[in-house]
Design an enzyme around this catalytic site. Structure first.
Site, PDB file in Angstrom:
ATOM      1  N   SER A   1      -4.648  40.160  56.880  1.00  0.00           N
ATOM      2  CA  SER A   1      -4.547  40.890  55.695  1.00  0.00           C
ATOM      3  C   SER A   1      -4.495  40.078  54.483  1.00  0.00           C
ATOM      4  O   SER A   1      -5.050  38.908  54.372  1.00  0.00           O
ATOM      5  CB  SER A   1      -3.093  41.492  55.667  1.00  0.00           C
ATOM      6  OG  SER A   1      -2.795  42.554  54.578  1.00  0.00           O
ATOM      7  N   ASN A   2      -3.866  40.184  53.111  1.00  0.00           N
ATOM      8  CA  ASN A   2      -4.091  39.552  52.023  1.00  0.00           C
ATOM      9  C   ASN A   2      -2.557  39.745  51.386  1.00  0.00           C
ATOM     10  O   ASN A   2      -1.698  40.648  51.775  1.00  0.00           O
ATOM     11  CB  ASN A   2      -5.076  39.936  51.239  1.00  0.00           C
ATOM     12  CG  ASN A   2      -5.088  41.356  50.806  1.00  0.00           C
ATOM     13  OD1 ASN A   2      -4.244  41.706  49.908  1.00  0.00           O
ATOM     14  ND2 ASN A   2      -5.915  42.207  51.388  1.00  0.00           N
ATOM     15  N   HIS A   3      -2.246  39.033  50.260  1.00  0.00           N
ATOM     16  CA  HIS A   3      -1.145  39.001  49.380  1.00  0.00           C
ATOM     17  C   HIS A   3      -0.818  40.065  48.357  1.00  0.00           C
ATOM     18  O   HIS A   3       0.196  39.937  47.728  1.00  0.00           O
ATOM     19  CB  HIS A   3      -0.815  37.577  48.679  1.00  0.00           C
ATOM     20  CG  HIS A   3      -1.011  36.565  49.590  1.00  0.00           C
ATOM     21  ND1 HIS A   3       0.066  36.138  50.680  1.00  0.00           N
ATOM     22  CD2 HIS A   3      -1.737  35.416  49.815  1.00  0.00           C
ATOM     23  CE1 HIS A   3       0.258  35.321  51.025  1.00  0.00           C
ATOM     24  NE2 HIS A   3      -1.094  34.728  50.825  1.00  0.00           N
ATOM     25  N   SER A   4      -1.601  41.209  48.422  1.00  0.00           N
ATOM     26  CA  SER A   4      -1.554  42.000  47.562  1.00  0.00           C
ATOM     27  C   SER A   4      -0.024  42.981  47.755  1.00  0.00           C
ATOM     28  O   SER A   4       0.146  43.210  48.803  1.00  0.00           O
ATOM     29  CB  SER A   4      -2.608  43.259  47.694  1.00  0.00           C
ATOM     30  OG  SER A   4      -2.328  44.476  46.914  1.00  0.00           O
TER      31      SER A   4
ATOM     32  N   ALA B   1      -6.677  45.601  47.420  1.00  0.00           N
ATOM     33  CA  ALA B   1      -7.166  44.756  47.952  1.00  0.00           C
ATOM     34  C   ALA B   1      -7.611  44.876  49.391  1.00  0.00           C
ATOM     35  O   ALA B   1      -7.070  44.749  50.495  1.00  0.00           O
ATOM     36  CB  ALA B   1      -6.528  43.475  47.817  1.00  0.00           C
TER      37      ALA B   1
END
Ligand code: C5P
Length: 219
Positions: free
Chosen positions: A29-32, A96
């Site tokens: 995943s990502n930091h959004s 994102a």
């Protein structure tokens, strides 16, 4: 009372990260956090729009008056967005979206061994590019770009490549911009080639500005 200048408009906003499962317990995943997209959905609803928010996993509350559709993966988001796209006036893609997913999702938890582990990744569909190919007359598409380098060149090429009407470029490197902050620093790029760099402002104020510009383009 807020002016109902978006009354009668259908607005779809995407927000948050996607999660791409490796196995039942792990994901990429990502930091959004979803803050920017949720601010846009909230402001659009306050201004009278009929708002659908397609959201990845976030900790945020559904803004008042917004229809929220929860998804997990990029492919889920693709289905949720493309199936609702035809009736939308504005589509604003603040999510994102994960560009890659594990080529295989294991049914059982992957067990560790003594050595290295390699995970093969495969490309996810580009939702915005698909929307750009299939844009209905009069519909306006707004993309987002976050980069750590060559921000404006990359943003300009995304605007063209994905057939967007507007693209919001924010740098992860700018103070007051990026993941989890309550403010944003952005440059807006438009299809006709002009650009606008407003001062640092709250994500709510930037949301209003984005909606103002889309509304002006649609009239
Ligand atoms: O990842 P990229 O920088 O190309 O993202 C630019 C825009 O495209 C964003 O608005 C993002 O939501 C959208 N996007 C998408 N589907 C993807 C990747 C990105 O809709 N698979």
């Amino acid at each position: 009372l807020t002016e109902q200048d978006l009354a009668g408009r259908h607005v779809l906003v995407t927000a948050g990260p996607t999660q791409e499962a490796m196995d039942p317990v792990r994901f990429l995943s990502n930091h959004s956090t979803g803050k920017m997209g949720y601010a846009i959905a909230a402001r659009a609803a306050m201004r009278g729009a009929d708002v659908t928010l397609v959201s990845g996993p976030t900790a945020l509350d559904t803004p008042h008056g917004v229809t929220r559709v929860d998804i997990v993966s990029a492919r889920d988001m693709y289905d949720a967005v493309t199936s609702r796209a035809p009736e939308q006036d504005f589509i604003i893609k603040a999510a994102a979206v994960g560009d890659y997913r594990p080529a295989q999702t294991a049914d059982e938890k992957l067990k560790k061994g003594d050595g290295e582990m390699n995970i093969e990744l495969t490309r996810n569909p580009d939702i915005l590019a698909a929307l750009g190919k299939d844009k209905k007359p009069g519909q306006l598409l707004c993309g987002f770009a976050m980069e750590t380098q060559n921000l404006l060149d990359n943003a300009e090429s995304k605007l063209r490549r994905k057939n967007c009407d507007m693209l919001v470029a924010n740098s992860l490197r700018d103070k007051g911009a990026g993941f989890g902050t309550d403010t944003n620093v952005a440059t807006l790029l438009f299809k006709d080639g002009h650009r606008e760099t407003p001062p640092m402002m709250s994500k709510e104020a930037l949301a209003d500005l984005i909606l103002d510009r889309l509304l002006a383009m649609s009239n």
